[in-house]
Motif scaffolding. Structure first.
Motif, mmCIF file in Angstrom:
data_model
loop_
_atom_site.group_PDB
_atom_site.id
_atom_site.type_symbol
_atom_site.label_atom_id
_atom_site.label_comp_id
_atom_site.label_asym_id
_atom_site.label_seq_id
_atom_site.Cartn_x
_atom_site.Cartn_y
_atom_site.Cartn_z
ATOM 1 N N ILE A 7 0.835 -1.201 0.000
ATOM 2 C CA ILE A 7 0.000 0.000 0.000
ATOM 3 C C ILE A 7 0.869 1.251 0.000
ATOM 4 C CG2 ILE A 7 -1.622 1.349 1.405
ATOM 5 C CD1 ILE A 7 -2.916 -1.362 2.182
ATOM 6 N N LYS A 8 1.888 1.275 0.860
ATOM 7 C CA LYS A 8 2.788 2.430 0.909
ATOM 8 C C LYS A 8 3.526 2.587 -0.419
ATOM 9 C CE LYS A 8 6.635 4.567 3.403
ATOM 10 N NZ LYS A 8 6.791 5.465 2.316
ATOM 11 N N TYR A 9 3.990 1.486 -0.983
ATOM 12 C CA TYR A 9 4.690 1.520 -2.264
ATOM 13 C C TYR A 9 3.807 2.156 -3.342
ATOM 14 C CZ TYR A 9 6.516 -0.179 -6.717
ATOM 15 O OH TYR A 9 6.971 -0.255 -8.015
ATOM 16 N N TRP A 10 2.557 1.708 -3.440
ATOM 17 C CA TRP A 10 1.677 2.220 -4.492
ATOM 18 C C TRP A 10 1.252 3.665 -4.230
ATOM 19 C CZ3 TRP A 10 1.566 0.707 -9.196
ATOM 20 C CH2 TRP A 10 1.965 -0.589 -9.493
ATOM 21 N N LYS A 11 1.069 4.025 -2.991
ATOM 22 C CA LYS A 11 0.774 5.429 -2.692
ATOM 23 C C LYS A 11 1.937 6.317 -3.131
ATOM 24 C CE LYS A 11 -2.532 4.957 1.088
ATOM 25 N NZ LYS A 11 -2.815 5.238 2.505
ATOM 26 N N ASP A 12 3.148 5.859 -2.878
ATOM 27 C CA ASP A 12 4.334 6.610 -3.314
ATOM 28 C C ASP A 12 4.382 6.701 -4.843
ATOM 29 O OD1 ASP A 12 5.127 6.965 -0.682
ATOM 30 O OD2 ASP A 12 6.603 5.339 -0.721
ATOM 31 N N ILE A 13 4.054 5.613 -5.515
ATOM 32 C CA ILE A 13 4.034 5.602 -6.985
ATOM 33 C C ILE A 13 3.019 6.613 -7.509
ATOM 34 C CG2 ILE A 13 3.388 4.212 -9.015
ATOM 35 C CD1 ILE A 13 6.148 3.526 -7.984
ATOM 36 N N ASN A 32 8.744 1.252 -16.057
ATOM 37 C CA ASN A 32 8.544 -0.198 -16.217
ATOM 38 C C ASN A 32 7.425 -0.740 -15.326
ATOM 39 O OD1 ASN A 32 10.638 -0.424 -18.115
ATOM 40 N ND2 ASN A 32 12.152 -0.485 -16.463
ATOM 41 N N ILE A 33 6.287 -0.025 -15.348
ATOM 42 C CA ILE A 33 5.112 -0.445 -14.585
ATOM 43 C C ILE A 33 4.028 -0.814 -15.588
ATOM 44 C CG2 ILE A 33 3.318 0.310 -12.976
ATOM 45 C CD1 ILE A 33 5.386 2.276 -11.824
ATOM 46 N N ASN A 34 3.384 -1.939 -15.357
ATOM 47 C CA ASN A 34 2.280 -2.350 -16.210
ATOM 48 C C ASN A 34 1.105 -1.405 -15.943
ATOM 49 O OD1 ASN A 34 -0.118 -3.594 -17.135
ATOM 50 N ND2 ASN A 34 0.868 -5.599 -17.064
ATOM 51 N N PRO A 35 0.612 -0.699 -16.957
ATOM 52 C CA PRO A 35 -0.495 0.239 -16.739
ATOM 53 C C PRO A 35 -1.734 -0.408 -16.119
ATOM 54 C CG PRO A 35 0.454 0.594 -18.904
ATOM 55 C CD PRO A 35 1.091 -0.647 -18.347
ATOM 56 N N SER A 36 -2.012 -1.649 -16.478
ATOM 57 C CA SER A 36 -3.167 -2.344 -15.890
ATOM 58 C C SER A 36 -2.996 -2.510 -14.388
ATOM 59 C CB SER A 36 -3.352 -3.714 -16.537
ATOM 60 O OG SER A 36 -3.637 -3.558 -17.908
ATOM 61 N N THR A 37 -1.777 -2.818 -13.975
ATOM 62 C CA THR A 37 -1.492 -2.962 -12.546
ATOM 63 C C THR A 37 -1.619 -1.611 -11.851
ATOM 64 O OG1 THR A 37 0.027 -4.773 -13.058
ATOM 65 C CG2 THR A 37 0.221 -3.762 -10.876
ATOM 66 N N PHE A 38 -1.102 -0.575 -12.496
ATOM 67 C CA PHE A 38 -1.193 0.784 -11.952
ATOM 68 C C PHE A 38 -2.657 1.154 -11.708
ATOM 69 C CE2 PHE A 38 -1.688 5.327 -12.266
ATOM 70 C CZ PHE A 38 -0.603 5.857 -11.585
ATOM 71 N N TYR A 39 -3.501 0.979 -12.734
ATOM 72 C CA TYR A 39 -4.917 1.335 -12.621
ATOM 73 C C TYR A 39 -5.638 0.473 -11.585
ATOM 74 C CZ TYR A 39 -4.501 4.289 -16.770
ATOM 75 O OH TYR A 39 -4.151 5.261 -17.661
ATOM 76 N N ALA A 40 -5.295 -0.802 -11.514
ATOM 77 C CA ALA A 40 -5.942 -1.694 -10.546
ATOM 78 C C ALA A 40 -5.642 -1.252 -9.123
ATOM 79 C CB ALA A 40 -5.491 -3.133 -10.774
ATOM 80 N N SER A 47 -10.307 4.737 -2.155
ATOM 81 C CA SER A 47 -11.015 5.147 -0.943
ATOM 82 C C SER A 47 -10.051 5.569 0.171
ATOM 83 C CB SER A 47 -11.909 4.017 -0.447
ATOM 84 O OG SER A 47 -11.115 2.899 -0.095
ATOM 85 N N GLU A 48 -8.802 5.152 0.076
ATOM 86 C CA GLU A 48 -7.825 5.484 1.116
ATOM 87 C C GLU A 48 -7.029 6.750 0.815
ATOM 88 O OE1 GLU A 48 -5.298 2.244 2.295
ATOM 89 O OE2 GLU A 48 -6.847 0.775 1.865
ATOM 90 N N ILE A 49 -7.007 7.168 -0.451
ATOM 91 C CA ILE A 49 -6.220 8.336 -0.837
ATOM 92 C C ILE A 49 -7.145 9.535 -0.936
ATOM 93 C CG2 ILE A 49 -4.746 9.363 -2.606
ATOM 94 C CD1 ILE A 49 -3.948 6.511 -3.395
ATOM 95 N N PRO A 50 -6.977 10.537 -0.048
ATOM 96 C CA PRO A 50 -7.849 11.706 -0.140
ATOM 97 C C PRO A 50 -7.574 12.468 -1.431
ATOM 98 C CG PRO A 50 -6.101 12.082 1.451
ATOM 99 C CD PRO A 50 -5.992 10.658 0.989
ATOM 100 N N PRO A 51 -8.614 13.044 -2.029
ATOM 101 C CA PRO A 51 -8.401 13.800 -3.263
ATOM 102 C C PRO A 51 -7.504 15.005 -3.007
ATOM 103 C CG PRO A 51 -10.639 14.122 -2.431
ATOM 104 C CD PRO A 51 -9.987 13.072 -1.588
ATOM 105 N N ALA A 52 -6.620 15.255 -3.938
ATOM 106 C CA ALA A 52 -5.689 16.373 -3.800
ATOM 107 C C ALA A 52 -6.444 17.672 -4.021
ATOM 108 C CB ALA A 52 -4.558 16.237 -4.808
#
Length: 101
Positions: A7-13, A32-40, A47-52
């Protein structure tokens, strides 16, 4: 990798992508990130990331001057709202008005 580490890794990404000013696809390609993985992961954590909230600070300086006759001041906000008021409006009243915008 443990769940909290992922979770921390993806929030940082997501923060890196947003601050990069690159499109999601270009950012994924460059990192080198799969866009499908990024979107998933973005959907999963939405729901955990407040809107900027992007805020823009606009300096507003009031110079008090003695006017021989009142004139009108027009203030236009970024949203397109327009406020007209006399230049003789007390600065306390103007400050109160601006505080609610």
């Amino acid at each position: 990798m443990k769940k909290q580490q992922k979770i921390k890794y993806w929030k940082d990404i997501f923060e890196q992508q947003e601050s990069s000013a690159l499109t999601t696809i270009q950012f994924c390609r460059d990192n080198n990130i799969n866009p499908s993985t990024f979107y998933a992961w973005r959907k999963r954590l939405a729901s955990e990331i407040p809107p900027a909230k992007k805020q823009q600070v606009i300096p507003f300086v009031i110079h008090e001057q003695a006017f021989t006759q009142p004139s009108m001041i027009k203030l236009t906000t970024l949203n397109g709202y327009q406020l007209d008021f006399e230049s003789t409006l007390a600065h306390q009243a103007l400050a109160k008005l601006l505080s609610v915008l």
